[in-house]
Design a protein around this motif. Structure first.
Motif, PDB file in Angstrom:
ATOM      1  N   ASN A 194       0.902  -1.095   0.025  1.00 35.00           N
ATOM      2  CA  ASN A 194      -0.180   0.064   0.022  1.00 35.00           C
ATOM      3  C   ASN A 194       0.789   1.283   0.083  1.00 35.00           C
ATOM      4  O   ASN A 194       2.112   1.204   0.495  1.00 35.00           O
ATOM      5  N   LEU A 252      -1.602  -4.238  -0.543  1.00 35.96           N
ATOM      6  CA  LEU A 252      -2.584  -3.744  -1.308  1.00 35.96           C
ATOM      7  C   LEU A 252      -3.684  -4.791  -1.403  1.00 35.96           C
ATOM      8  O   LEU A 252      -3.245  -6.114  -1.516  1.00 35.96           O
ATOM      9  N   GLU A 299      -8.227  -2.778  -4.165  1.00 34.26           N
ATOM     10  CA  GLU A 299      -7.108  -1.534  -4.434  1.00 34.26           C
ATOM     11  C   GLU A 299      -6.300  -1.813  -5.765  1.00 34.26           C
ATOM     12  O   GLU A 299      -6.031  -1.006  -6.318  1.00 34.26           O
TER      13      GLU A 299
END
Length: 483
Positions: A396, A462, A466
């Motif tokens: 992320n 992630l 996403e």
């Protein structure tokens, strides 16, 4: 005239990319440690070597000049703030504002709790205004005066002020570096701040514990109370002391909280200090203007008070301004010639695991702070370099945004020729090598961040949703480019 074309970066062999940095660091060590001189000349030597390397790599002299100018342009906002802080220090000392803060501080704060207290005050102020520089240039200056009057060494006080100021600078939604790190990585601002809590809260708790332990060495019974009383007496004799004067820093803080930009807020603060010097302290307008230009001058017969208050003014910041400009010419050549990119590429090669990737990011931020001498560049350049790598590893973006701040925002204070290290020297009067061991938050948080990365704690991957959203945005961007 037409707009100048963007400088084209070229691939620079690692040896040649490192050569200017190594020579600059070597001359810096000899000049500062052995010759006990300032860092300007080593930076000029480093800039000269960098220019020769860039010329050897095929850049024209006009292009090298443009690199230096572009580096300087990046520092111009910082230069304006530095000048205004010098002016505001002169006006607040002359207006009795700093004297009032020190006067009440000496009566309210106990020496054993001073370091913890000044850290907490700086945290609150910097969270409210989002600026470590404004916090250090106002509350920090008063804190230095109070602590020195209590017999606490300047490097320790500076370390506590820096830790508190940079906590708020890092965690405030009003902070420019916080918004920069989140914006460059495409991370929601408050998601970014929440993710930084995991490294920053333990860091500040460790810092407060260290300051509490150090403070025990300065208990009431171990300091010269007579000296403190002499300082209080000298303040009463030299200034009109009034709690109403505390409204001046409150007004400046309130203005920034209301999102008034820092420059007009500082100008208003300086104006209020000047009015206070003329109408409350009873000085002439000429004396007040002199305080803004060359600093406040006082002769009380008390050496400590004289050392505390004979300072400030625009002239006092010219050393800082000149060092900033010289440092940015060096950083500009390294950045725009591609030398910095070559160094970063080697760092990036070591990023195999998640732990080594985060560690490499933090190292890259620190390297940029040391080479380009500017906190903002230490966030911008690694953000551009590492974004795709984090995504390829399924991480992320908030992991990257946190690493940028842990490694870039916080470590900038440890480089004497970085704009942050230069600013601290100019405002608090303490050099980076002196306060470094006591700026606990600033070196503990990067360590915590690296430990988390290697253990996997708080590292966010992630999700499939996403990843799908990112792929959709890429496809839309590609379609727009094609059209």
């Amino acid at each position: 005239m037409g707009e100048k074309k963007e400088l084209a970066k070229k691939e620079v062999p690692l040896f040649w990319a490192l050569l200017p940095l190594l020579i600059m660091v070597a001359t810096m060590i000899v000049t500062i440690i052995y010759l006990e001189q300032g860092p300007h000349i080593p930076l000029i030597i480093g800039t000269s070597i960098a220019a020769l390397v860039a010329w050897k790599q095929g850049f024209k002299w006009s292009e090298i000049e443009e690199m230096m100018y572009k580096g300087i342009r990046l520092a111009l906002p910082a230069v304006v703030i530095i000048i205004l802080v010098g002016i505001i220090i002169g006006s607040w000392i002359g207006g009795g504002v700093v004297g009032t803060m020190i006067y009440y501080g000496l009566q309210i704060i106990t020496p054993s709790m001073f370091l913890v207290t000044i850290t907490l005050i700086c945290i609150v102020v910097s969270l409210a205004i989002g600026s470590s520089w404004s916090t250090m240039g106002t509350i920090g200056v008063a804190g230095m005066g109070i602590g020195l009057s209590m017999g606490i060494p300047a490097p320790i006080i500076a370390g506590a002020v820096i830790s508190g100021a940079y906590f708020g600078d890092k965690m405030s939604p009003l902070s420019d570096t916080t918004n920069l790190a989140s914006g460059l990585t495409g991370t929601d601002l408050f998601v970014h701040i929440k993710h930084m809590l995991y490294t920053t809260i333990p860091g500040i708790l460790i810092a407060l514990a260290v300051y509490g332990i150090i403070g025990m060495n300065y208990k009431d019974g171990s300091i010269d109370t007579a000296s403190i009383q002499q300082t209080i007496n000298a303040l009463e004799e030299s200034f009109v002391i009034s709690p109403w004067l505390l409204l001046i820093p409150v007004v400046v803080i309130a203005l920034v909280v209301m999102k008034v930009p820092a420059i007009p807020a500082l100008v208003i603060g300086a104006l209020l200090g000047t009015l206070s010097q003329v109408f409350i302290q009873g000085d002439t307008l000429a004396t007040a203007i002199a305080s803004l230009q060359s600093g406040f001058v006082i002769d009380t017969g008390n050496e400590m008070v004289d050392n505390l208050f004979n300072r400030g003014g625009l002239d006092s910041m010219m050393y800082t301004v000149s060092m900033t400009l010289v440092a940015m010419t060096f950083g500009g050549i390294l950045e725009y010639s591609g030398m910095l990119q070559s160094i970063m590429n080697q760092i990036l090669k070591a990023a195999k695991s998640t732990g080594s990737l985060v560690a490499s990011t933090i190292l890259a931020c620190f390297t940029t702070n040391a080479t380009c001498s500017e906190q903002y560049i230490s966030i911008v350049v690694p953000a551009r370099m590492f974004a795709s790598t984090y995504r390829k590893k399924g991480l992320n973006s908030k992991n990257l945004s946190r690493a940028l701040e842990d490694g870039g925002t916080l470590t900038s204070v440890f480089i004497p020729w970085n704009t942050c290290g230069v600013f601290i020297l100019g405002t608090l009067g303490v050099g980076a090598f002196e306060y470094a061991p006591y700026a606990v938050l600033n070196f503990v948080v990067p360590i915590i961040s690296i430990i988390y990365a290697f253990t996997g704690f708080t590292i966010q991957k992630l999700t499939e949703a996403e990843i799908a959203e990112l792929n959709k945005k890429d496809a839309e961007l590609l379609a727009e480019t094609a059209n």
